[in-house]
Write an enzyme that holds these catalytic residues in place. Structure first.
Site, PDB file in Angstrom:
ATOM      1  CE1 TYR A   1      22.119  60.466  26.684  1.00  0.00           C
ATOM      2  CE2 TYR A   1      20.454  61.320  25.773  1.00  0.00           C
ATOM      3  CZ  TYR A   1      21.115  61.373  26.665  1.00  0.00           C
ATOM      4  OH  TYR A   1      20.561  62.119  27.850  1.00  0.00           O
TER       5      TYR A   1
ATOM      6  CG  HIS B   1      24.809  65.754  27.848  1.00  0.00           C
ATOM      7  ND1 HIS B   1      24.779  64.806  26.974  1.00  0.00           N
ATOM      8  CD2 HIS B   1      24.083  65.394  28.874  1.00  0.00           C
ATOM      9  CE1 HIS B   1      23.967  63.653  27.539  1.00  0.00           C
ATOM     10  NE2 HIS B   1      23.669  64.237  28.507  1.00  0.00           N
TER      11      HIS B   1
ATOM     12  CG  ASP C   1      16.800  64.079  25.222  1.00  0.00           C
ATOM     13  OD1 ASP C   1      16.956  65.428  24.912  1.00  0.00           O
ATOM     14  OD2 ASP C   1      17.206  63.371  25.795  1.00  0.00           O
TER      15      ASP C   1
ATOM     16  CE  LYS D   1      20.105  65.762  26.519  1.00  0.00           C
ATOM     17  NZ  LYS D   1      19.974  64.597  25.921  1.00  0.00           N
TER      18      LYS D   1
HETATM   19  P1  NAP Z   1      12.822  57.473  32.554  1.00  0.00           P
HETATM   20  O1  NAP Z   1      12.189  57.814  30.964  1.00  0.00           O
HETATM   21  O2  NAP Z   1      12.427  58.134  33.865  1.00  0.00           O
HETATM   22  O3  NAP Z   1      12.543  55.787  32.617  1.00  0.00           O
HETATM   23  C1  NAP Z   1      13.066  54.781  31.592  1.00  0.00           C
HETATM   24  C2  NAP Z   1      12.513  53.664  32.152  1.00  0.00           C
HETATM   25  O4  NAP Z   1      11.425  53.588  32.376  1.00  0.00           O
HETATM   26  C3  NAP Z   1      12.742  52.247  31.285  1.00  0.00           C
HETATM   27  O5  NAP Z   1      13.344  51.447  31.871  1.00  0.00           O
HETATM   28  C4  NAP Z   1      11.578  51.992  30.719  1.00  0.00           C
HETATM   29  O6  NAP Z   1      11.413  50.926  30.141  1.00  0.00           O
HETATM   30  C5  NAP Z   1      10.542  52.343  31.902  1.00  0.00           C
HETATM   31  N1  NAP Z   1       9.383  52.927  31.358  1.00  0.00           N
HETATM   32  C6  NAP Z   1       8.779  53.679  30.465  1.00  0.00           C
HETATM   33  N2  NAP Z   1       7.748  53.902  30.454  1.00  0.00           N
HETATM   34  C7  NAP Z   1       7.148  53.032  31.303  1.00  0.00           C
HETATM   35  C8  NAP Z   1       5.839  52.740  31.913  1.00  0.00           C
HETATM   36  N3  NAP Z   1       4.840  53.369  31.549  1.00  0.00           N
HETATM   37  N4  NAP Z   1       5.441  52.076  33.172  1.00  0.00           N
HETATM   38  C9  NAP Z   1       6.835  51.578  33.612  1.00  0.00           C
HETATM   39  N5  NAP Z   1       7.955  51.569  33.222  1.00  0.00           N
HETATM   40  C10 NAP Z   1       8.193  52.285  31.937  1.00  0.00           C
HETATM   41  O7  NAP Z   1      14.610  57.538  32.329  1.00  0.00           O
HETATM   42  P2  NAP Z   1      15.633  58.080  31.394  1.00  0.00           P
HETATM   43  O8  NAP Z   1      15.740  57.296  30.293  1.00  0.00           O
HETATM   44  O9  NAP Z   1      16.740  58.302  31.914  1.00  0.00           O
HETATM   45  O10 NAP Z   1      14.838  59.686  31.036  1.00  0.00           O
HETATM   46  C11 NAP Z   1      14.261  59.653  29.993  1.00  0.00           C
HETATM   47  C12 NAP Z   1      15.552  60.479  28.674  1.00  0.00           C
HETATM   48  O11 NAP Z   1      15.904  61.701  29.313  1.00  0.00           O
HETATM   49  C13 NAP Z   1      16.530  59.725  28.405  1.00  0.00           C
HETATM   50  O12 NAP Z   1      16.087  58.414  27.572  1.00  0.00           O
HETATM   51  C14 NAP Z   1      17.681  60.667  27.539  1.00  0.00           C
HETATM   52  O13 NAP Z   1      17.000  61.085  26.527  1.00  0.00           O
HETATM   53  C15 NAP Z   1      17.133  61.919  28.691  1.00  0.00           C
HETATM   54  N6  NAP Z   1      18.147  61.876  29.753  1.00  0.00           N
HETATM   55  C16 NAP Z   1      18.950  63.016  29.738  1.00  0.00           C
HETATM   56  C17 NAP Z   1      19.857  63.377  30.659  1.00  0.00           C
HETATM   57  C18 NAP Z   1      20.707  64.563  30.772  1.00  0.00           C
HETATM   58  O14 NAP Z   1      21.892  64.570  31.372  1.00  0.00           O
HETATM   59  N7  NAP Z   1      20.299  65.544  30.182  1.00  0.00           N
HETATM   60  C19 NAP Z   1      20.317  62.357  31.898  1.00  0.00           C
HETATM   61  C20 NAP Z   1      19.325  61.031  31.614  1.00  0.00           C
HETATM   62  C21 NAP Z   1      18.486  61.112  30.757  1.00  0.00           C
HETATM   63  P3  NAP Z   1      10.780  50.360  28.708  1.00  0.00           P
HETATM   64  O15 NAP Z   1      11.896  51.112  27.567  1.00  0.00           O
HETATM   65  O16 NAP Z   1      11.223  48.663  28.660  1.00  0.00           O
HETATM   66  O17 NAP Z   1       9.446  50.973  28.672  1.00  0.00           O
END
Ligand code: NAP
Length: 403
Positions: free
Chosen positions: A138, A201, A133, A168
């Site tokens: 980003y 987005h 994604d 996006k």
């Molecule tokens: P997330 O995936 O909920 O959380 C990421 C965080 O969790 C990072 O700090 C990561 O650290 C940690 N993490 C990952 N696996 C873990 C585990 N097994 N145990 C403990 N901590 C863990 O948050 P997000 O990045 O916001 O969401 C995921 C993806 O969704 C984004 O990267 C992006 O591609 C997409 N997104 C889209 C939108 C939108 O508007 N469409 C908005 C936000 C996000 P480490 O990397 O150090 O493991």
């Protein structure tokens, strides 16, 4: 290539010990092949399967059983089958395309240097991720494109077609005339001829000149939903985006979009996790055949838009301890059992692997009922898109009544 040849008939504990070492090397460096010779076969099959389960870190063994009946097993092939074919199921989108139900997120700020991101994403491909994604905003498109090239060169995948790549349209390009050039720019950065999924987005247009993340409510200007979507459909017709969809759309905005759409959005990617269930929106999307993907599945702990609402939740902690699974696995498994797909970001190879291991066990009805009780809270409300003179005068107008 290092080959470890083992006749299981004569294999004692010591030999199995050295076999463990060889397989561990394979997991880390990816270019060690291990061949098993099963002269003695049946009597030791179960034992070897247990060993493979431990070393590959997967509890799925049915493919092992199939290949065990053959005289030689190439471990890397076996691992690939285990990680990609069995562990990550797919969903059939309304566009007719299949999408892996678990993908790797690439949003983090600040983004590490591009060569590091490339290396991290190659790791992700190596451990089994096939869905990525990305987004123009980003700055991860270029390193992702390079990771794909490197993964092909290293033989981790045969071609780009084995991957599902999402990107996006950022809000400054949310204008009918800017959609196609924005996608072409994305494709140039990715070094690809098409994306599998292209999303609007946010249901927001920002003034063109506003730098990324320096905008405020004053920079939000009215947008032409019908015109933008027609341009998204054109991208699809040109074959530059195999599927098109939206992100952060409420049910009301989706309803409006569906009135104009000739190609309905295949996906609505929204915030969703055990602390933000999105019950109403999911009901609407199901009725309309729009697949929901969950972003911030772990509450984006550590990100400026995130919180500890998931990783510090006592109910999830209790289930995690009782179940012998990590809290992250419990959160991801809950999402899977809600019928949505997930994009989870980890730039740590061990946590990447941990997050993949959610498909061969399940949460009970009792555990699901406990998660239902978690206090609900939208982690990323999009406050910066709201302004008293702008198109969204309140958060209610941005999200409508999808509380
Ligand atoms: P997330 O995936 O909920 O959380 C990421 C965080 O969790 C990072 O700090 C990561 O650290 C940690 N993490 C990952 N696996 C873990 C585990 N097994 N145990 C403990 N901590 C863990 O948050 P997000 O990045 O916001 O969401 C995921 C993806 O969704 C984004 O990267 C992006 O591609 C997409 N997104 C889209 C939108 C939108 O508007 N469409 C908005 C936000 C996000 P480490 O990397 O150090 O493991």
């Amino acid at each position: 290539m290092v080959c470890c040849f083992l006749n299981m008939k004569e294999a004692g504990n010591g030999v199995r010990g050295s076999l463990s070492g060889a397989l561990a090397c394979d997991v880390d460096k990816n270019n060690y092949h291990v061949h098993f010779s099963l002269h003695a076969h049946l009597g030791r099959q179960k034992e070897l399967m247990m060993l493979l389960r431990t070393l590959t870190g997967t509890e799925g063994v049915s493919y092992v059983a199939v290949y065990m009946e053959r005289p030689f097993v190439v471990f890397t092939f076996l691992r690939q089958v285990l990680l990609t074919k069995m562990e990550i199921p797919e969903v059939l989108l309304s566009s007719g395309q299949k999408m892996p139900l678990l993908g790797m997120g690439t949003a983090t700020f600040p983004l590490p240097p591009p060569h590091q991101v490339t290396s991290i994403l190659v790791d992700a491909i190596e451990v089994g991720y096939r869905h990525f994604d990305s987004a123009a905003v980003y700055a991860s498109e270029e390193p992702l494109g390079r990771a794909v090239t490197e993964a092909i060169e290293r033989g981790l995948i045969k071609s780009r077609s084995e991957l599902f790549i999402t990107s996006k349209l950022w809000c400054t390009d949310n204008h009918p005339d800017l959609v196609l050039p924005a996608l072409k720019n994305t494709l140039q950065k990715l070094g690809m001829e098409y994306v599998d999924l292209y999303l609007v987005h946010w249901p927001v247009r920002l003034r063109k000149e506003v730098p990324i993340f320096e905008f405020s409510g004053e920079d939000v200007i009215p947008w032409d939903m019908k015109g933008t979507w027609a341009a998204m459909e054109e991208c699809c017709r040109l074959g530059l985006a195999r599927s098109i969809g939206v992100s952060n759309f409420s049910s009301k905005k989706l309803s409006q979009l569906l009135q104009h759409a000739t190609i309905p959005p295949a996906v609505n990617q929204v915030e969703m996790n055990p602390a933000w269930h999105q019950v109403k929106l999911r009901g609407f999307c199901k009725e309309k055949g729009i697949h929901v993907t969950a972003w911030s599945p772990l509450g984006a702990n550590g990100a400026f838009w995130g919180s500890l609402s998931v990783v510090d939740n006592p109910i999830l902690k209790e289930i995690s301890t009782a179940k012998g699974k990590s809290l992250a696995q419990v959160a991801l498994r809950w999402l899977h059992q809600q019928g949505v797909s997930i994009v989870v970001k980890s730039f740590n190879k061990e946590r990447m692997k941990e997050n993949l291991k959610i498909f061969d066990w399940e949460l009970t009805d009792n555990e699901l009922a406990k998660i239902k009780q978690i206090l609900q809270h939208r982690g990323c409300p999009g406050q910066s898109f709201v302004h008293h003179d702008g198109p969204y005068k309140s958060l209610e107008e941005l999200w409508d009544d999808d509380a």
